[in-house]
Design an enzyme around this catalytic site. Structure first.
Site, PDB file in Angstrom:
ATOM      1  N   ALA A   1       0.856  -1.181   0.000  1.00  0.00           N
ATOM      2  CA  ALA A   1       0.000   0.000   0.000  1.00  0.00           C
ATOM      3  C   ALA A   1       0.891   1.228   0.000  1.00  0.00           C
ATOM      4  O   ALA A   1       2.088   1.134   0.244  1.00  0.00           O
ATOM      5  CB  ALA A   1      -0.864  -0.008   1.254  1.00  0.00           C
TER       6      ALA A   1
ATOM      7  N   GLY B   1      -0.668  -5.152   0.169  1.00  0.00           N
ATOM      8  CA  GLY B   1      -1.663  -4.903  -0.867  1.00  0.00           C
ATOM      9  C   GLY B   1      -1.240  -5.480  -2.219  1.00  0.00           C
ATOM     10  O   GLY B   1      -2.092  -5.806  -3.046  1.00  0.00           O
TER      11      GLY B   1
ATOM     12  N   GLU C   1      -2.215  -9.024  -2.039  1.00  0.00           N
ATOM     13  CA  GLU C   1      -3.684  -9.076  -2.042  1.00  0.00           C
ATOM     14  C   GLU C   1      -4.225  -8.850  -3.456  1.00  0.00           C
ATOM     15  O   GLU C   1      -5.194  -9.485  -3.872  1.00  0.00           O
ATOM     16  CB  GLU C   1      -4.255  -8.043  -1.060  1.00  0.00           C
ATOM     17  CG  GLU C   1      -4.045  -8.456   0.395  1.00  0.00           C
ATOM     18  CD  GLU C   1      -4.533  -7.423   1.380  1.00  0.00           C
ATOM     19  OE1 GLU C   1      -4.073  -6.266   1.275  1.00  0.00           O
ATOM     20  OE2 GLU C   1      -5.351  -7.754   2.253  1.00  0.00           O
TER      21      GLU C   1
ATOM     22  N   GLU D   1       1.831  -6.707   6.961  1.00  0.00           N
ATOM     23  CA  GLU D   1       1.087  -5.665   7.683  1.00  0.00           C
ATOM     24  C   GLU D   1       1.259  -5.735   9.191  1.00  0.00           C
ATOM     25  O   GLU D   1       1.280  -4.725   9.883  1.00  0.00           O
ATOM     26  CB  GLU D   1      -0.414  -5.760   7.345  1.00  0.00           C
ATOM     27  CG  GLU D   1      -0.787  -5.205   5.984  1.00  0.00           C
ATOM     28  CD  GLU D   1      -0.550  -6.165   4.835  1.00  0.00           C
ATOM     29  OE1 GLU D   1       0.077  -7.225   5.045  1.00  0.00           O
ATOM     30  OE2 GLU D   1      -1.001  -5.858   3.722  1.00  0.00           O
TER      31      GLU D   1
END
Ligand SMILES: NC(=O)c1ccc[n+]([C@@H]2O[C@H](COP(=O)([O-])OP(=O)(O)OC[C@H]3O[C@@H](n4cnc5c(N)ncnc54)[C@H](O)[C@@H]3O)[C@@H](O)[C@H]2O)c1
Length: 694
Positions: A66, A105, A108, A128
């Site tokens: 992210a 991310g 993901e 994370e």
């Protein structure tokens, strides 16, 4: 090629639609990238000429995560959830082409794709938890559906990435690419179409969840297995709960639960501190008055003087980074012993499977020794690690000045001596710097670098770069007694000594600080380091400390003698309180005319921690540290301050400087001027500011 946004383009290449992300340096998922991926997938679906889609990244890596700069800011559409949803519902198969690192991310996003092809050097993971949060874009729901619950728990709670080979083994990637990743991914996509493979969405799968459904006890077993390592951390528990939801709830419900658990963490103090620390660590490597383009000294060889505890550990760091080391000792016997200890340490690591024999041989092959100081005349850096004595160190530096080539860095590992004075023993004080390693020097991450008034910018910049090369986290500080880390530690030691004189016992103080999150309290730490170290220093200075002295007079030097402030059963490191110590303490209080009283845990904590914060404020005022966050980096990496409390200065900000200030005033009134609030603290409180805003 069509530009979807500044960061994402789309192009049909034959029958494959290629969506390319290009957001240097790490293709972070900023809003422009999210808009672009969604748009790219939509464009490919609308493009009648293509039958499959590949998502690939330009530059050195796939999406590495992210965009952490967007954290805490108002969300911008589309969310990563929406982007992943758009990929997953694509009517044409989507293949992620992964190189570099697909993290957070990034992974993901890849899990939203129907298939994953990875370069052989790629790494994938969900880190994370290291920022005190959990993968909040479906990672906790999709990963267990692909790799099974045990592996998902392992990956999500540790945050550690796995390599492509392992990822293939556990089913996280479908194929390892040949030399040309994009071509391999496109060929794979074509194969999927040719073989008419069904478009399976990971969110629809549940075959890999069955094992956990059959054995729900696995969650508690897993909790137990990581309990020690994750003590007091909130994020790993929420990670487990989220994975549990993937097993217990239908996918959409699981996603909702993941969101709740994510938000709980995101708004909590722990993750705020951990995210703060992420930046603190990166900032510490920059010295405000040393420009980025400062020329660096090439460091290709090192000389280390003193093959004792520290010298040996320091040498190992250089060897592992491939930098040849020459060790200097006063006798052949001392030298052989020092080198043998290094060999034994490496052999132990090899036998535990954490190092290859080949790597050990490489390290040992670039290590040499001498008992003649002149033999290090050509090295690029010298690190002196002989015993702590100013006169002897000055003599050595005087000799180094004559021996070493011009421009060589002359560093000392002293923990207490005035490095300005050491520098003045040479005709080139600009080349002299403190490189304060922590013990065990091959393990501890912190490198407290100490600049003198004359250390050149080139030497500072070179030592910062060196730290990175040898795997250390550096922070630059100025010269003062104890530098930053130990100067703050001394304030805590004074208070812990006072507390046991006033009414607490070592086990009370240690328990409170352990529960706060430190690896151990001051008395257990003293037993570990050796109580005789401080005793000798006190004897040298002619000072006393009644309890500590009495303990040493009994030969209770700590773990190494089987007793100290605590008793240690043979071969055990577990401290057991000892009535003899209690008697010593009672007597010391009585002799000092102190009437012992009950001391609350709250007082123990504040008495130990607030003077540390106050000292940090003084250090900042004096310009010894350039930023409060540098102090925090030193305490997290050098002393095991819990990262979820950010460091002493961040902790002060989180509990409110006014609270710290008021308590210090109250203690000043009760116990004396050692608690007098630092002027900086007073000013910040008056201005309603935090240390971070100072
Ligand atoms: N031990 C720690 O936890 C720690 C932590 C940080 C810094 N330090 C600092 O590191 C330095 C070394 O500490 P240590 O614990 O490794 O000591 P040590 O006693 O284990 O090792 C010192 C070594 O230096 C050798 N030596 C002495 N004079 C020498 C000379 N003239 N030339 C070559 N070798 C010589 C000795 O023979 C000995 O092997 C000290 O300045 C200390 O303050 C120690």
């Amino acid at each position: 090629m069509t530009a979807i946004t500044d960061f994402v383009s789309y192009q049909a290449e034959g029958s494959v639609g290629v969506v390319t992300i290009n957001n240097p340096p790490v293709n972070a998922l900023s809003v422009g990238v999210r808009v672009g991926i969604k748009g790219g997938i939509e464009a490919a679906n609308a493009d009648a000429s293509v039958t499959s889609i590949v998502i690939v990244c330009a530059g050195r890596t796939f999406i590495a995560g992210a965009d952490i700069k967007e954290f805490g800011k108002p969300p911008q559409s589309p969310s990563l959830h929406e982007v992943i949803g758009a990929i997953e519902i694509s009517s044409k198969p989507v293949v992620a082409a992964i190189h570099g690192t697909a993290l957070g991310g990034g992974l993901e996003t890849a899990l939203g794709c129907h298939y994953r092809v990875a370069d052989k050097g790629a790494k994938v993971g969900l880190p994370e938890v290291k920022l005190g949060i959990l993968p909040g874009a479906g990672g906790t729901q999709r990963l267990p559906r692909v790799v099974g619950v045990p592996m998902a728990l392992q990956m999500i709670t540790s945050g550690a990435p796995i390599g492509a080979k392992k990822a293939l083994e556990v089913g996280l990637v479908d194929e390892i690419a040949g030399d040309d990743l994009k071509a391999s991914a496109m060929a794979f996509a074509q194969k999927v179409v040719d073989e008419k493979r069904p478009l399976v969405k990971i969110s629809d799968r549940d075959d890999k969840l069955q094992e956990a459904r059959d054995n729900p006890a696995m969650f508690d077993e897993f909790r137990k297995s990581i309990a020690r390592k994750t003590r007091n951390f909130e994020a790993p528990e929420n990670c487990i709960k989220a994975v549990q939801a993937s097993v217990d709830l239908p996918f959409p419900e699981g996603i909702k639960r993941e969101r709740e658990l994510f938000m709980e963490l995101m708004t909590g103090e722990q993750s705020i501190s951990q995210r703060y620390f992420f930046f603190a660590e990166r900032q510490a490597a920059k010295i405000p008055d040393v420009p980025k383009d400062t020329p660096l000294i090439d460091i290709n060889t090192a000389g280390i003087i003193g093959a004792g505890t520290m010298g040996g550990g320091i040498a190992m760091n250089f060897l592992q980074a491939g930098i040849p080391v020459k060790m200097v000792e006063t006798s052949q016997e001392g030298l052989d012993k020092g080198i043998e200890i290094i060999r034994t340490n490496y052999a132990a690591t090899v036998s535990k499977g954490r190092m290859s024999q080949d790597a050990m041989d490489k390290c040992m092959s670039i290590l040499s020794g001498t008992i003649n100081l002149e033999d290090i005349k050509d090295v690029d850096i010298v690190i002196e690690a002989i015993f702590e004595n100013m006169e002897v160190k000055k003599e050595i530096f005087g000799k180094l000045d004559k021996i070493c080539k011009p421009g060589a860095i002359l560093a000392t590992n002293t923990s207490t001596l005035d490095i300005d004075e050491i520098g003045e023993a040479t005709s080139r004080p600009e080349s002299v710097i403190g490189l304060h390693f922590f013990s065990p020097a091959n393990v501890m991450k912190l490198l407290e670098e100490v600049r003198t008034k004359k250390t050149s910018k080139t030497v500072m910049a070179s030592c910062m770069a060196l730290a990175k090369r040898i795997g250390k986290i550096p922070a630059m500080v100025g010269v003062c007694e104890g530098f930053v880390g130990n100067r703050i530690l001394h304030r805590r030691s004074e208070q812990s000594t006072n507390l046991i004189m006033e009414g607490a016992l070592p086990q009370d103080v240690d328990r409170v600080l352990f529960d706060f999150g430190l690896p151990m309290g001051p008395f257990a730490m003293s037993d570990l380091a050796g109580n005789d170290v401080g005793w000798r220093i006190r004897q040298g200075k002619g000072t006393t400390s009644p309890v500590a002295d009495a303990i040493c007079e009994l030969g209770r030097f700590g773990q190494k003698t089987g007793s100290g402030y605590y008793l240690y059963k043979e071969g055990s490191r577990t401290p057991t309180p000892d009535p003899i110590v209690e008697d010593i303490i009672m007597k010391a209080s009585k002799d000092a005319g102190i009437e012992r009283r009950e001391i609350s845990d709250d007082e123990i904590l504040k008495r130990c921690i607030y003077p540390m914060i106050n000292e940090g404020a003084k250090i900042l005022e004096e310009g010894i540290a350039s930023r409060p966050s540098d102090i925090d980096v030193i305490w997290v990496y050098g002393y095991g301050w819990p990262i979820y409390r950010g460091g002493p200065m961040r902790y002060a900000d989180s509990i409110g400087l006014e609270n710290v200030y008021k308590t210090l005033l109250e203690y000043q009134e009760k116990f004396g001027d050692e608690f007098k609030p630092a002027p900086l603290l007073e000013r910040l409180v008056k201005e309603g500011k935090t240390f971070a805003e100072a």
